[in-house]
Design an enzyme around this catalytic site. Sequence first.
Site, PDB file in Angstrom:
ATOM      1  N   ARG A 200     -29.204 118.455  47.157  1.00  0.00           N
ATOM      2  CA  ARG A 200     -29.821 117.886  47.403  1.00  0.00           C
ATOM      3  C   ARG A 200     -30.707 118.826  48.474  1.00  0.00           C
ATOM      4  NH1 ARG A 200     -26.426 114.574  50.790  1.00  0.00           N
ATOM      5  NH2 ARG A 200     -27.191 115.849  52.834  1.00  0.00           N
TER       6      ARG A 200
ATOM      7  N   HIS B 164     -29.103 113.471  52.967  1.00  0.00           N
ATOM      8  CA  HIS B 164     -29.068 112.405  52.462  1.00  0.00           C
ATOM      9  C   HIS B 164     -29.995 111.301  52.819  1.00  0.00           C
ATOM     10  CE1 HIS B 164     -26.548 109.551  50.576  1.00  0.00           C
ATOM     11  NE2 HIS B 164     -26.464 108.427  52.258  1.00  0.00           N
TER      12      HIS B 164
ATOM     13  N   TYR C 134     -23.491 119.610  59.180  1.00  0.00           N
ATOM     14  CA  TYR C 134     -22.538 119.241  58.606  1.00  0.00           C
ATOM     15  C   TYR C 134     -22.871 120.562  57.132  1.00  0.00           C
ATOM     16  CZ  TYR C 134     -25.129 116.255  55.698  1.00  0.00           C
ATOM     17  OH  TYR C 134     -26.215 115.178  54.776  1.00  0.00           O
TER      18      TYR C 134
HETATM   19  C1  LIG Z   1     -18.735 101.787  48.582  1.00  0.00           C
HETATM   20  C2  LIG Z   1     -19.207 102.395  48.431  1.00  0.00           C
HETATM   21  N1  LIG Z   1     -18.861 102.665  49.961  1.00  0.00           N
HETATM   22  C3  LIG Z   1     -20.053 103.708  50.679  1.00  0.00           C
HETATM   23  C4  LIG Z   1     -20.860 104.095  50.648  1.00  0.00           C
HETATM   24  C5  LIG Z   1     -21.655 104.468  51.704  1.00  0.00           C
HETATM   25  N2  LIG Z   1     -21.838 105.411  50.685  1.00  0.00           N
HETATM   26  C6  LIG Z   1     -24.212 105.655  50.435  1.00  0.00           C
HETATM   27  S1  LIG Z   1     -24.109 106.657  49.700  1.00  0.00           S
HETATM   28  C7  LIG Z   1     -23.267 107.637  50.104  1.00  0.00           C
HETATM   29  C8  LIG Z   1     -22.464 108.863  49.124  1.00  0.00           C
HETATM   30  C9  LIG Z   1     -22.574 109.150  47.998  1.00  0.00           C
HETATM   31  O1  LIG Z   1     -22.132 110.427  47.562  1.00  0.00           O
HETATM   32  P1  LIG Z   1     -22.802 110.702  45.934  1.00  0.00           P
HETATM   33  O2  LIG Z   1     -22.257 110.666  45.073  1.00  0.00           O
HETATM   34  O3  LIG Z   1     -22.878 112.421  45.784  1.00  0.00           O
HETATM   35  O4  LIG Z   1     -24.277 110.579  46.372  1.00  0.00           O
HETATM   36  P2  LIG Z   1     -25.961 111.349  46.856  1.00  0.00           P
HETATM   37  O5  LIG Z   1     -25.777 110.341  47.873  1.00  0.00           O
HETATM   38  O6  LIG Z   1     -25.380 113.000  46.916  1.00  0.00           O
HETATM   39  O7  LIG Z   1     -26.608 111.152  45.497  1.00  0.00           O
HETATM   40  C10 LIG Z   1     -21.990 106.807  50.493  1.00  0.00           C
HETATM   41  C11 LIG Z   1     -20.787 107.067  51.371  1.00  0.00           C
HETATM   42  C12 LIG Z   1     -21.675 103.037  49.162  1.00  0.00           C
HETATM   43  N3  LIG Z   1     -22.762 102.848  48.980  1.00  0.00           N
HETATM   44  N4  LIG Z   1     -20.641 102.319  48.586  1.00  0.00           N
END
Ligand SMILES: Cc1ncc(C[n+]2csc(CCOP(=O)(O)OP(=O)(O)O)c2C)c(N)n1
Lengths: 351, 351, 341, 341
Positions: free
Chosen positions: B252, B256, B265
């Site tokens: 990425r 985020h 970070y």
């Molecule tokens: C159940 C839940 N917990 C926490 C979140 C908050 N949250 C949104 S995106 C994210 C990180 C997701 O990381 P990843 O699966 O690697 O996907 P990326 O964002 O890197 O595409 C978090 C913790 C959420 N959306 N749903």
Amino acid sequence: MNTQYPIKRIIDDEGNLIDASYQDQLNEQLVKDLYYHMHRIRTFDRKAISLQRQGRLGTYAPFEGQEASQVGSALALNADDWMFPTYRDHGAKLTFGADMMKTYLYWNGRVEGCVPPEGKKIFPPAVPIATQLPHAAGAAWAEKRKGTKNAAIAYFGDGATSEGDFHEGLNFASVFQVPVVFFNQNNRYAISVPIEKQMNSETIAQKAVAYGIPGVRIDGNDCFSVYFEVKKALEHARNGNGPTLLEAVTWRTGAHTTADDPTKYRPEDQGKGIVEPLLRMERFMKNNGYWDEAWLAEIDEKIKAEVEAAVEAMESYPKANVEDLFDHVYANMPLELADQKESYLAHLRRG
Amino acid sequence: MNTQYPIKRIIDDEGNLIDASYQDQLNEQLVKDLYYHMHRIRTFDRKAISLQRQGRLGTYAPFEGQEASQVGSALALNADDWMFPTYRDHGAKLTFGADMMKTYLYWNGRVEGCVPPEGKKIFPPAVPIATQLPHAAGAAWAEKRKGTKNAAIAYFGDGATSEGDFHEGLNFASVFQVPVVFFNQNNRYAISVPIEKQMNSETIAQKAVAYGIPGVRIDGNDCFSVYFEVKKALEHARNGNGPTLLEAVTWRTGAHTTADDPTKYRPEDQGKGIVEPLLRMERFMKNNGYWDEAWLAEIDEKIKAEVEAAVEAMESYPKANVEDLFDHVYANMPLELADQKESYLAHLRRG
Amino acid sequence: MAMEMEVKDIPQKKETTQFLTIVQAVNDGMKTLLETDDTVMILGEDIGKNGGVFRATEGLQEKFGADRVIDTPLAEAGIIGTSVGLAVNGFKPIAEIQFLGFIYPAYEQIMTHVSRIRMRTMGHFSVPMVIRAPYGAGIRSPEIHSDSTETLFTHMPGIKVVCPSTPYDAKGLLIAAMEDPDPVLMLEPMKSYRAKREEVPTGKYTVEIGKGKKVKEGTDVTLIAWGAMMTVVEKAAEQAEKKGISCEIIDLRTLYPIDREIIAESVQKTGRAVIVHEAQLTGGLGNDIVSIINDTSFLYLRAPIERVTGFDVPVPFFALEEDFLPTPARVVEGIEKVVHF
Amino acid sequence: MAMEMEVKDIPQKKETTQFLTIVQAVNDGMKTLLETDDTVMILGEDIGKNGGVFRATEGLQEKFGADRVIDTPLAEAGIIGTSVGLAVNGFKPIAEIQFLGFIYPAYEQIMTHVSRIRMRTMGHFSVPMVIRAPYGAGIRSPEIHSDSTETLFTHMPGIKVVCPSTPYDAKGLLIAAMEDPDPVLMLEPMKSYRAKREEVPTGKYTVEIGKGKKVKEGTDVTLIAWGAMMTVVEKAAEQAEKKGISCEIIDLRTLYPIDREIIAESVQKTGRAVIVHEAQLTGGLGNDIVSIINDTSFLYLRAPIERVTGFDVPVPFFALEEDFLPTPARVVEGIEKVVHF
Ligand SMILES: Cc1ncc(C[n+]2csc(CCOP(=O)(O)OP(=O)(O)O)c2C)c(N)n1
Ligand SMILES: Cc1ncc(C[n+]2csc(CCOP(=O)(O)OP(=O)(O)O)c2C)c(N)n1
Ligand SMILES: [Mg+2]
Ligand SMILES: [Mg+2]
């Protein structure tokens, strides 16, 4: 995967030693200890079923057939380790030091049955499947942070591997490298669902790959192999090397619970070829000159007396105190709840 | 595990073909198609960020750097397949046929943004992490039961692998052998948490072992390798061979979301060596004589116009209708809710 | 389980205060706890290096180390489940759930373990822990991020629920929650996180759990709210006063156990009540408050109790969230309705 | 998504009935649905070969095959999550959760997807599905098996909740639930599963969702209950009648949306209400009913409304469950309290 995760055995079905490297360690003391505990918990178990049939106990989950897994693993623990059992692991609990009378009480719908003896770190049996795995990871994490050499063991069944909590527990444990052993008793059924319908993987041990931790498959009816593999995994944990997933392949001889009828879903001849753990150990003992009818009669009598005494104590235990319904929800009872208690007690007093 | 799950590449960072077996398949049409869509979604993405900065869009989750993964996977689908994207996969959605204007609307807090074009089986983006994996398994299961050759693809990130729903989704899919592809974009961070803290396994692909299904690791910045591996996994699924877990290793480039500051970070130089997918494809095209400045100018202009038109349409879209707050909760509105609606509309009318 | 770890008693600079927002006060509360009790740990997603998506844990990992302020894997049941294990084994976890709308994966752990372990062992094991979660709508968050589902936890014996609306209460309730021998869920109104500042004592202090606060005296009607709705209610009261209606305002602060006395005392005086919350009407905490008034103050009531709440629809996408949320105007209508009954 | 599958209309033998228990009526309802609609599927733990731990699905896999009556892995979120996928793609799943106390792992799927998918897509996708779960205490089950947490679902816009107390209603509500275009949770009172039999039509019929039933006419007080508590309330009414108190009894049957009319009409007649449920007092559905009475019938009330419910404690181990559950004696006391106010 079957070939990558072979089932580890120390003795075979006929009780022959097949892994000679253990020769010296299988001394009379250990052998008799293991046999004693298996005999003890089987006696407990059969008594429980009979009490349930007589209406003297609630629904009960028997573990016959899984004695080697439960005793071997429990005896491998140190006194200060943590145990996180399920509703089927009272054999392991008893072996680890749980109170027998209280264990019966548990099955009589008494919350007292969840309270371990002072100093014994036995968590109440997990009823919602797999929820105890993160708990064990957390308790082990605490030991790591305190800098002790204590470990935790989590018991769970083959069906439990399907729940999200199984996955999250193993993931946390592996990420934080905490001293925990995930001890699976694969008795091949989750109530009526056979393992082939529970998972598409050939083994449970291979699921360790997902967490980058060791996965080991054990003959769960070979008490020696359970004992030594659990000990190894515990050492691994104590030495700071993180968790292990152990799969003890075993067989539940009887029903899921006393409310269950396995003939509805298990082919009649399934399990027929399986040599149950006590017989297997007996054969080993006979092969090695450890078998002693007098000793057996002696422990049998002692155990029977212990079980009878526990049942008697359970049945003469003071009846459930209605105040306990209210008193243990919070350390300090909220006013609202205190009012509810007060008015219910007043209602009872009015008759 | 790194060695058991090598990263599959068709072209390298310099755009050289390194797997000659694909020579014939990388024809101009395909190459330009892939490049076109990557360019298109990047234009969309950058515009979204700029709109957000100007306060013309809500918080937005950019995907720059992941274009190869999203385009390669989406173009591999058949028109009748199902797509279960996350909040970061609007690139994939757009490539598969989602409406661009509506995609912007979604990021403007408009529920209309979740409604796919008629006949396009695109599920609303999963916001609660990993919850879409069981959905994809279920939709694929339905296709299997209907006897079609359609498949489903579920998108998810590296962080999503920690959730229980990841595990349950893969387990169900493997047990019922349904035609689904679990397409992981490992961009190495879940918000601020790097993959080393997310899991103790070296790869995500190896988690497939737990389900007895194929796990394949792909260079997620190599659009060819994504395209062909997803196609293979889809074929595997269509042919009744069950699910596949694909790990597309990517990066990425940005934050985020627009509310996030990755400098807090991520080490400054992390990701520096990574060749982003469009450049890589450009190099390949140049190496192979497919690069054509005029064509690029032409598509660039066309895409810009498309994006501008979408933004304009989004901004002139009728403003949110308060009745929609009430009208889509049930097919038939309960009386109580109808009263609430009525009284709120009356309140609004009173001003 | 006795814990062998040292609990330091830091000398308190009694008089010092800082001018803080709610989120800063929460941060300061955690800092105070980490400083004064070695067994306190913080767990959550993105709470370490990143300092939390709302910056609630900013600087804490740097100061207290990565084994006390821990970035966990993305798994809410895992966070709460391991916290249970940590808590029965001598630690005091503060578990952050990034948004209340993402607590549902942990619901089983909270419902069957966090809230029940004391009861299930007659007090032998307990889990002194705090679960923190930002909640509520109104900041244009993406969908699912804006839920206000407090009653899923007030209907769960064994756990307490608090919800501060001011910086002072935020820190004081957080510390009280951590010192409580039982698990406490602290809901933090994200819309109010940075809305206002006030002087917050630098040291350790607590706000008693189970006690509401009378924010304003009045005679005609009692307004009951908490968290982010306090602002709405205060604005409504101002408008109502202009119409000659004198409002008494109660900030509930603790959602379980509810301060029945403060409600009863006020409603017995005013004879009228308007309850305001952003959760949906059906199943909302407003119903419990109606019952409390029914039980304690039936004969004093001069009009049916009004509830001004979110509608019985899922919290909408943000384009419509202001229509979902109670507004001062809707509250004023509620006030007028009970006053002119 | 249009489904290309054939929906058979089986000719109905109008007059035939069978003498069935509740659990048999549930079984018969599923059989009827499987027979008349090829898209109906049943999913759950131990529901296939074993016929369900309560025998609710007995014989169905044998009759309709293992691809329509499916033993799933042990994972509630997986069951509900895949059901969502099946339902948006043309099937009509009936998902059994073995005991309501084990529904919590699926709470996120129900809360954020089952209940919201129609709203989130403005009706483009919907999930016509039924979730069945036995609930309640009183049969000496092991711990956690006896929860009665209906309000976790009535506080969830997008889903409906029904709870039959008779064999006729059980089958009729089940079929209505499956024919409803929206998801419906059906709570089945396991204590009443085999408690009584009645004549149940053999064919397809429905009981309207959202309609309560007046079980008994009376003039002094309205008793409101549902599910397993109906028996308790009926016994209490008998005892009260002996004391000269005339009770009107309402079986709510649907817990969301609640039949406000039937409640209002009755309470406006009697001026008094006693609500009985086994869930805990705080956060229980009784509060919603108190609010409904407050909203609709304030001026008719002659006494504060009484709620006779489970206490604010976790459902206890079975040795104490009879003390947790409302009893006829406690209900009678409640009745006397409102009558002699
Ligand atoms: C159940 C839940 N917990 C926490 C979140 C908050 N949250 C949104 S995106 C994210 C990180 C997701 O990381 P990843 O699966 O690697 O996907 P990326 O964002 O890197 O595409 C978090 C913790 C959420 N959306 N749903
Ligand atoms: C979350 C949850 N779902 C369902 C149940 C009901 N249940 C109790 S035991 C059991 C089967 C467990 O099988 P397994 O994990 O193999 O353990 P075993 O009983 O064979 O020891 C089920 C489904 C439960 N206790 N918890
Ligand atoms: Mg099993
Ligand atoms: Mg990621």
